[in-house]
Design a protein around this motif. Sequence first.
Motif, PDB file in Angstrom:
ATOM      1  N   GLY A 230      38.935  48.993 -31.123  1.00  0.00           N
ATOM      2  CA  GLY A 230      38.946  49.961 -30.039  1.00  0.00           C
ATOM      3  C   GLY A 230      40.311  50.038 -29.398  1.00  0.00           C
ATOM      4  N   LEU A 231      40.339  49.993 -28.066  1.00  0.00           N
ATOM      5  CA  LEU A 231      41.601  50.030 -27.324  1.00  0.00           C
ATOM      6  C   LEU A 231      42.126  48.628 -27.032  1.00  0.00           C
ATOM      7  N   GLY A 232      41.615  47.641 -27.731  1.00  0.00           N
ATOM      8  CA  GLY A 232      42.054  46.268 -27.533  1.00  0.00           C
ATOM      9  C   GLY A 232      42.179  45.534 -28.837  1.00  0.00           C
ATOM     10  N   GLU A 233      42.175  44.192 -28.757  1.00  0.00           N
ATOM     11  CA  GLU A 233      42.278  43.391 -29.969  1.00  0.00           C
ATOM     12  C   GLU A 233      41.523  42.084 -29.807  1.00  0.00           C
ATOM     13  N   PHE A 234      40.925  41.643 -30.904  1.00  0.00           N
ATOM     14  CA  PHE A 234      40.268  40.347 -30.996  1.00  0.00           C
ATOM     15  C   PHE A 234      41.312  39.315 -31.382  1.00  0.00           C
ATOM     16  N   ARG A 235      41.248  38.124 -30.772  1.00  0.00           N
ATOM     17  CA  ARG A 235      42.205  37.062 -31.045  1.00  0.00           C
ATOM     18  C   ARG A 235      41.470  35.772 -31.393  1.00  0.00           C
ATOM     19  N   ALA A 236      42.034  35.003 -32.305  1.00  0.00           N
ATOM     20  CA  ALA A 236      41.449  33.715 -32.671  1.00  0.00           C
ATOM     21  C   ALA A 236      42.551  32.782 -33.150  1.00  0.00           C
ATOM     22  N   SER A 237      42.391  31.494 -32.846  1.00  0.00           N
ATOM     23  CA  SER A 237      43.361  30.517 -33.330  1.00  0.00           C
ATOM     24  C   SER A 237      42.720  29.151 -33.477  1.00  0.00           C
ATOM     25  N   TRP A 238      43.295  28.352 -34.390  1.00  0.00           N
ATOM     26  CA  TRP A 238      42.917  26.950 -34.609  1.00  0.00           C
ATOM     27  C   TRP A 238      44.205  26.137 -34.569  1.00  0.00           C
ATOM     28  N   ALA A 248      43.897  15.694 -32.180  1.00  0.00           N
ATOM     29  CA  ALA A 248      43.220  16.606 -31.261  1.00  0.00           C
ATOM     30  C   ALA A 248      43.248  17.995 -31.881  1.00  0.00           C
ATOM     31  N   SER A 249      42.215  18.785 -31.618  1.00  0.00           N
ATOM     32  CA  SER A 249      42.152  20.142 -32.155  1.00  0.00           C
ATOM     33  C   SER A 249      41.653  21.095 -31.074  1.00  0.00           C
ATOM     34  N   LEU A 250      42.057  22.351 -31.197  1.00  0.00           N
ATOM     35  CA  LEU A 250      41.656  23.390 -30.255  1.00  0.00           C
ATOM     36  C   LEU A 250      41.281  24.644 -31.026  1.00  0.00           C
ATOM     37  N   PHE A 251      40.070  25.144 -30.804  1.00  0.00           N
ATOM     38  CA  PHE A 251      39.626  26.400 -31.398  1.00  0.00           C
ATOM     39  C   PHE A 251      39.380  27.392 -30.275  1.00  0.00           C
ATOM     40  N   ALA A 252      39.967  28.582 -30.372  1.00  0.00           N
ATOM     41  CA  ALA A 252      39.851  29.578 -29.310  1.00  0.00           C
ATOM     42  C   ALA A 252      39.608  30.959 -29.896  1.00  0.00           C
ATOM     43  N   ILE A 253      38.806  31.752 -29.191  1.00  0.00           N
ATOM     44  CA  ILE A 253      38.599  33.156 -29.524  1.00  0.00           C
ATOM     45  C   ILE A 253      38.714  33.966 -28.237  1.00  0.00           C
ATOM     46  N   GLY A 254      39.072  35.232 -28.354  1.00  0.00           N
ATOM     47  CA  GLY A 254      39.187  36.061 -27.168  1.00  0.00           C
ATOM     48  C   GLY A 254      39.291  37.528 -27.511  1.00  0.00           C
ATOM     49  N   TYR A 255      39.179  38.357 -26.474  1.00  0.00           N
ATOM     50  CA  TYR A 255      39.335  39.793 -26.639  1.00  0.00           C
ATOM     51  C   TYR A 255      40.136  40.320 -25.452  1.00  0.00           C
ATOM     52  N   SER A 256      41.173  41.119 -25.754  1.00  0.00           N
ATOM     53  CA  SER A 256      42.016  41.738 -24.731  1.00  0.00           C
ATOM     54  C   SER A 256      41.861  43.255 -24.822  1.00  0.00           C
ATOM     55  N   TYR A 257      41.613  43.884 -23.681  1.00  0.00           N
ATOM     56  CA  TYR A 257      41.408  45.329 -23.624  1.00  0.00           C
ATOM     57  C   TYR A 257      42.546  45.945 -22.813  1.00  0.00           C
ATOM     58  N   PHE A 258      43.261  46.901 -23.421  1.00  0.00           N
ATOM     59  CA  PHE A 258      44.449  47.479 -22.804  1.00  0.00           C
ATOM     60  C   PHE A 258      44.077  48.765 -22.061  1.00  0.00           C
ATOM     61  N   LEU A 259      44.034  48.681 -20.743  1.00  0.00           N
ATOM     62  CA  LEU A 259      43.755  49.857 -19.928  1.00  0.00           C
ATOM     63  C   LEU A 259      44.944  50.805 -19.929  1.00  0.00           C
ATOM     64  N   THR A 263      48.626  47.351 -18.024  1.00  0.00           N
ATOM     65  CA  THR A 263      47.467  46.645 -17.496  1.00  0.00           C
ATOM     66  C   THR A 263      46.513  46.234 -18.615  1.00  0.00           C
ATOM     67  N   MET A 264      46.114  44.953 -18.576  1.00  0.00           N
ATOM     68  CA  MET A 264      45.221  44.397 -19.589  1.00  0.00           C
ATOM     69  C   MET A 264      44.154  43.551 -18.898  1.00  0.00           C
ATOM     70  N   VAL A 265      42.912  43.687 -19.358  1.00  0.00           N
ATOM     71  CA  VAL A 265      41.856  42.759 -18.961  1.00  0.00           C
ATOM     72  C   VAL A 265      41.473  41.962 -20.199  1.00  0.00           C
ATOM     73  N   TYR A 266      41.053  40.718 -19.993  1.00  0.00           N
ATOM     74  CA  TYR A 266      40.828  39.862 -21.155  1.00  0.00           C
ATOM     75  C   TYR A 266      39.764  38.816 -20.865  1.00  0.00           C
ATOM     76  N   THR A 267      39.245  38.256 -21.935  1.00  0.00           N
ATOM     77  CA  THR A 267      38.354  37.108 -21.853  1.00  0.00           C
ATOM     78  C   THR A 267      38.631  36.212 -23.050  1.00  0.00           C
TER      79      THR A 267
END
Length: 311
Positions: A230-238, A248-259, A263-267
Motif C-alpha cells: 500500500g502506502l507503506g512498507e513491511f519490515r523484518a529483521s533477525w 543473544a538474538s533479536l527478531f523484529a517485524i513492523g509496518y510503517s505507513y507514510f501519510l 509524516t510516518m506512523v508505524y508499529t
Amino acid sequence: VNAVKYDGESSTRKTVSSDTSLIGFRGAEQLGGGLAAYFKLEHGFQVDTGTQSNATTFWNREAFVGLRDSKLGAVELGTHWSPFIFVTGKSDPFARAQTGAQQSMLSGHPARGYTAQLSNSVLYAAPTFIEGLAIRAMAQFPEDTPNENYAGSVEYTNDRLYVGLAMDSIEVAGATVGAPGAGFVHSRTTGLGVTYRFDMVKLFGYLQHNKVDTLSSGKGYLLGATVPIGLGEFRASWIENKRDTGDASLFAIGYSYFLSKRTMVYTSAALLDNSDGTRLAMFPSSQDMGTRVPALGQDIKGFQVGVRHLF
C-alpha cells in the motif's frame, strides 16, 4: 507508545518515549574557486519530557565546522558520528529505530561492537573519484579519551545496490568488554553492510567482527527485508550477537505507513533472546524507551506504536 515485558515478571512496562527527536542548524558559505565553509549543530531531546537526550551536553549529536573543496575533499573539526552510523543505518530495515534497532545488539562496548560517536575528532571526506563512491577517515585525539582512536569507511551506491565497509580502533576499559583485569584494551570492529532492491522486496545484510586484546573474537550479523505494501512498507529483521560469554538474538517485524514525505506512523514488535551469559536490552538507553538492563539470560518482548514527523 511502548509496552515492554521482561521474562519471569508479571507486569508489563508501559511508557511514552521519544524516538530520536532532534533539532539542528546547518549552513554553508561559497568562498569561490570550488571552496566552501560549512557548519552543523544538532541537539537531541526527549519530546515526551522536554529534556535533552544527554544530560551534560547540549549539542549532543553532531557539531562541527568544515572546509570543502570540490577537487580535494572536505575536512571537518568537532563532534562526529562514527562512519558505522552511515553503514549500519543503510543496512538496517528499521534504519536504527523502533524495536528492531540494530544498535541495541551490535553497538557499544558491552556488546563488543562499534563506537557510535567520536568527539574532539577530525574527519576527512574524500571527493567523488567514482560515481557512487564515498570514503571517510576519522581520528579522535586524547583530549578526554585514554588514547587516540581511529575510524573509517568506504561506501558504494549504484542504482539498486549498496555496499558499505566500516572499521574502527577504540581503546576502552577492559571491564566493559569482559576483561576486568586488563586495564585499557584496544577494541577493533569491522562491519560490512549490503542491500539490494528488487522490484517487490529490498534485502538487507550486515556482518560484524570485533577483536579485543586477550579475548576471543565477537561476531554479529543481521538479515532483513522490507516489502512495499500500500502506502507503506513491511519490515523484518533477525540479528545475532555471538561472544564467548554467550549469544543473544533479536527478531523484529513492523509496518510503517507514510501519510506524506514528512509524516510516518508505524508499529513494530520484537523478541530479544538472551543466553545465560548475556543481558542485552531491546532499546538503546539514550532513547529512554522505558527499558532497563535485564538480568543475565532474561528475555524481553516489546511492542511499539509511534509517529515521526520531519520539518
